[in-house]
Design an enzyme around this catalytic site. Structure first.
Site, PDB file in Angstrom:
ATOM      1  N   GLU A   1     119.943  37.009  42.557  1.00 37.54           N
ATOM      2  CA  GLU A   1     120.564  36.930  43.883  1.00 37.54           C
ATOM      3  C   GLU A   1     121.952  36.323  43.721  1.00 37.54           C
ATOM      4  O   GLU A   1     122.100  35.101  43.660  1.00 37.54           O
ATOM      5  CB  GLU A   1     119.706  36.060  44.818  1.00 37.54           C
ATOM      6  CG  GLU A   1     120.307  35.942  46.205  1.00 37.54           C
ATOM      7  CD  GLU A   1     119.794  34.726  46.983  1.00 37.54           C
ATOM      8  OE1 GLU A   1     119.915  34.741  48.207  1.00 37.54           O
ATOM      9  OE2 GLU A   1     119.281  33.774  46.363  1.00 37.54           O
TER      10      GLU A   1
ATOM     11  N   ASP B   1     117.420  37.632  54.279  1.00 38.76           N
ATOM     12  CA  ASP B   1     118.444  36.602  54.472  1.00 38.76           C
ATOM     13  C   ASP B   1     119.573  37.045  55.391  1.00 38.76           C
ATOM     14  O   ASP B   1     120.489  36.251  55.657  1.00 38.76           O
ATOM     15  CB  ASP B   1     119.037  36.191  53.116  1.00 38.76           C
ATOM     16  CG  ASP B   1     118.152  35.190  52.396  1.00 38.76           C
ATOM     17  OD1 ASP B   1     117.456  34.419  53.078  1.00 38.76           O
ATOM     18  OD2 ASP B   1     118.163  35.183  51.151  1.00 38.76           O
TER      19      ASP B   1
ATOM     20  N   ASP C   1     116.025  33.762  42.534  1.00 42.74           N
ATOM     21  CA  ASP C   1     116.599  33.124  43.714  1.00 42.74           C
ATOM     22  C   ASP C   1     117.734  32.185  43.311  1.00 42.74           C
ATOM     23  O   ASP C   1     117.593  31.405  42.369  1.00 42.74           O
ATOM     24  CB  ASP C   1     115.477  32.340  44.421  1.00 42.74           C
ATOM     25  CG  ASP C   1     115.931  31.762  45.745  1.00 42.74           C
ATOM     26  OD1 ASP C   1     116.390  32.554  46.591  1.00 42.74           O
ATOM     27  OD2 ASP C   1     115.832  30.540  45.922  1.00 42.74           O
TER      28      ASP C   1
ATOM     29  N   ARG D   1     113.016  38.895  40.412  1.00 45.00           N
ATOM     30  CA  ARG D   1     114.233  38.721  41.203  1.00 45.00           C
ATOM     31  C   ARG D   1     114.451  37.219  41.231  1.00 45.00           C
ATOM     32  O   ARG D   1     113.532  36.462  41.552  1.00 45.00           O
ATOM     33  CB  ARG D   1     114.019  39.276  42.627  1.00 45.00           C
ATOM     34  CG  ARG D   1     115.190  39.051  43.584  1.00 45.00           C
ATOM     35  CD  ARG D   1     115.034  37.766  44.356  1.00 45.00           C
ATOM     36  NE  ARG D   1     116.038  37.627  45.413  1.00 45.00           N
ATOM     37  CZ  ARG D   1     116.222  36.544  46.127  1.00 45.00           C
ATOM     38  NH1 ARG D   1     115.470  35.480  45.925  1.00 45.00           N
ATOM     39  NH2 ARG D   1     117.153  36.503  47.074  1.00 45.00           N
TER      40      ARG D   1
END
Lengths: 488, 488
Positions: B236, B321, B206, B204
């Site tokens: 993301e 988040d 960032d 994943r």
């Protein structure tokens, strides 16, 4: 002294070579980051030349030819400083040095040649980038690692203001571990064990006197010896080291007291006090140009510590922390030769600071850390031959390593001493005088048999015992002889 | 779109669980440093609870029971921050998490259960303690790593003043890599390759949009897929992600546009705009309580990207988040159930944010990162059963994963959609209204055969096609049905 004080046999037979890894050799195989200093440019406090451990592996033939069978490296672990005393990661070889793979390769190549590898253990302090300290710097009072260091307030004055945590010499860059924290102790012991398990042959300990805790170093010794009973532990103790040499802590120390004596006697009137600098304060009594006092000092050093420690001392004329001997001695290579000869014929393991053997000069740090010039035109090959001869003599004649040490004569600037064991004998004659010749003629009735003949292993002529006196050799100023049994 | 856009099959069949490693589970086996926060105390910006990866390994039975077959971890590498987005060492699992050994153990135990592991790759920026940045901080303009970052002046204002180097959101703690330096690119690609070689199943990424360089992510994809063609890459991207989903960069993204739509529609009049916060700005048009507009949005999302990407989206209701969905929805678990049901019956892989399934609440960061309460008395077991049921349905019925998505009805606060493939069909009926019941009675002549019977897989009753209309079910306010072929 501990009942069973045993130090590694290989150390007693070792000829060490000290390498400052950024400056010895750079392998063409390794890609480097871009912003390096030119190899031959004068060293700077913060610049990097890009030497590496593969480079060292590639130069092992050179070292073997010189007679070296052990290397002591200043730090090799990941560090944001060219000397690498500011450790960033104790479990990783610096990527600039080629990383863990380069050390593995070096260990393999060195061991194949019978060369031992000793690393520098910097266990008093870490650096600002070291994970657990950086953790406090980033997370403040809420860092779980708060008790790994001794923090006095927040925010941490790490990069500005007066440091508000214990650090070495008040230098913010070098936060001192809290050795009273059992987790810190275990961390350090894990480091010591890990690298021994990777194959290194010993630890040189940086400023171990700053960890004022005998129990710590006792535990350290246990960890080391349990992992490898043949591993060497030597401490950087620039003064009297009795405390650490009782058999329960170190095997030996960097024998700086001997260094001072050599600077004083062999440097003599040429010794550059400015280059000696603060070292003078650690042992003013050792700085003497007089042979009788020098003899007294070096004899006392042999009695000060238990014999296993004496045999395992790391004897040095200079290091990365001092100006080079040659520069301290005003650039006079004859003085360097005499000093080296003494070092190689005295009990304890001699250590050559990289480049000394080719006549590299260097003042105080960082000048003493110049890059090794691999252009042979810049080498003093006579000097290198002399070092090779000294190393060879020491390897060939066990008496030079293990024999007793007895001063036969010490007056003015002349020193004569006998090394002896089980029928072997060697007499070393050193004339440090820059003006007067020395005619050897000494009573030896009690120590050498009548008629015994000696040859000078490092030059012309020889000597013999007649009428109870050793005689037959005249040494010009600034010269020496190593007398071994045989006809000259 | 790239001609051969292939995304991993396992992702299309996955039920993800997102774990914030410091907060999910702490193994009793691992010794921790002393200064930890109490597990159940409210989270703080800089405090640590001491969760670890062995703890996760010990809870895999729990996750397997829930129906989870993939875990996405927020960062696990060594970092001086509790969220670990400030990477200190990309090649080491954080010691607080149990180090590399704990990840190895977790990978083994997870893979034995068929559970995939996706890690968080933070490749836009590092941290002040990261070696190559710390190197510049310590050595200044003479650091060889000078061109690893974009430094505008010296001394570096890293811990005081205005940062004089490129950093993320102007935060001094997060220096941004200079991705134009080939050595930096290689470093990042080496990291990506290394952990795939250690057995992880994907990355994943960032804030990948901050690296404004398609070529970089194209090369990244090549490295990843060459190492493991079945590895997942998800980015993301909190807004439109077309740029990255053409087949040459990512397989999917964190489908935040869908998240916004769920907050808007399922949260409805209860949606807490303060808790939604800045997320609203990324897609105001997605925030709607009206079923028709919601339907339009979620249908458009299925057309926006190539089908392989749609099938590989990471669909989420909340994350580390955001505030938790339950809190955004005013604590109304009925709304959470409807939203979760939608997520599990929509194309793309649903992802449960740890603790959502037991009714954990949480406002904005850091409150959304509370420690998982392992005291079962604090769990909402009905909710957990519901999640288990949803995961089970998705695993048992391929149509929920791979079937087409067709809206049969969308009006007011009611949504009905059909999933269909090769003779399989499912009809999902969601009544989001808090006041009115919904009586199912829809024309389906073109899509479902006359006489076909359905049972409600998540509750009482069923429905059947009669006279070209699907009918027979009445849903009370705030309830839903998953209609599968069979007699109710």
């Amino acid at each position: 002294m501990t009942a069973s004080f045993i130090t590694p046999e290989w150390v007693q037979d070792a000829v060490f070579y000290q390498i400052f890894p950024d400056r010895f050799a750079a392998s063409p195989i390794l890609e480097k980051p871009n912003n390096l200093e030119a190899w031959d440019a004068p060293p700077t406090p913060h610049g990097f030349k890009g030497g590496d451990l593969l480079g060292v592996a590639e130069k092992l033939d050179y070292l073997q030819d010189l007679g070296v069978n052990a290397i002591y490296f200043t730090p090799v672990f990941q560090s944001a400083s060219n000397h690498r005393y500011h450790t960033h990661d104790y479990f990783r070889v610096d990527p600039l040095l080629g990383g863990d793979a380069a050390l593995r390769r070096l260990l393999k190549e060195a061991h194949r040649r019978g060369i031992k590898i000793v690393l520098d253990g910097v266990f008093n302090h870490a650096s600002r980038g070291f994970f657990q300290f950086n953790h406090i710097l980033e997370c403040g009072a809420q860092s779980p690692y708060l008790d790994w260091f001794r923090v006095k307030g927040f925010p941490l004055n790490a990069y500005q203001g007066k440091p508000n945590y214990d650090c070495w010499w008040g230098l913010a860059a070098l936060p001192e571990f809290n050795h009273q924290n059992p987790q810190v102790r275990r961390f350090i012991f894990d480091v010591a064990r890990y690298w021994l398990e990777q194959g290194i042959d010993g630890w040189r300990l940086d400023v171990p006197f700053c960890v004022d805790d005998d129990r710590f170093w006792q535990e350290f010794r246990q960890v080391v010896k349990q992992t490898n009973p043949d591993a060497y532990i030597t401490g950087e103790i620039p003064w009297d080291a009795e405390r650490w040499l009782q058999g329960d802590q170190f095997d030996g120390v960097m024998n700086y007291l001997l260094t001072y004596a050599c600077w004083g006697f062999f440097g003599g009137e040429k010794m550059d006090k400015e280059l000696v600098g603060h070292w003078y304060e650690h042992g003013p009594q050792y700085f003497t140009p007089q042979a009788d006092r020098f003899a007294e000092n070096v004899r006392a050093l042999l009695k000060k510590y238990p014999r296993p420690a004496v045999q395992s001392q790391l004897n040095l004329l200079d290091s990365h922390d001092t100006a080079r001997f040659l520069s301290i001695a005003g650039g006079d290579k004859r003085l360097q030769r005499l000093a080296a000869l003494f070092l190689f014929t005295y009990p304890g393991a001699p250590c050559i600071y990289y480049g000394d053997e080719i006549g590299l000069e260097g003042g105080k740090d960082p000048d003493c850390r110049r890059a090794f010039p691999w252009d042979e035109n810049r080498w003093d090959n006579d000097l290198r031959d002399f070092y090779r001869t000294l190393a060879g003599l020491r390897h060939q004649h066990a008496v030079l390593r293990h024999g007793s040490f007895e001063v036969l004569y010490a007056a003015g600037q002349v020193l004569v001493y006998l090394r002896q064991q089980e029928g072997e004998a060697a007499v070393i004659v050193i004339n440090r005088s820059a003006a007067a010749s020395f005619e050897l003629d000494l009573p030896v009735t009690d120590v050498l048999p009548e008629g015994m003949a000696f040859r000078n292993a490092i030059g012309q002529g020889g000597a013999a015992v007649g009428e109870g006196r050793l005689r037959g050799l005249t040494l010009p100023p600034l010269s020496a002889a190593v007398l071994l049994p045989g006809n000259g």
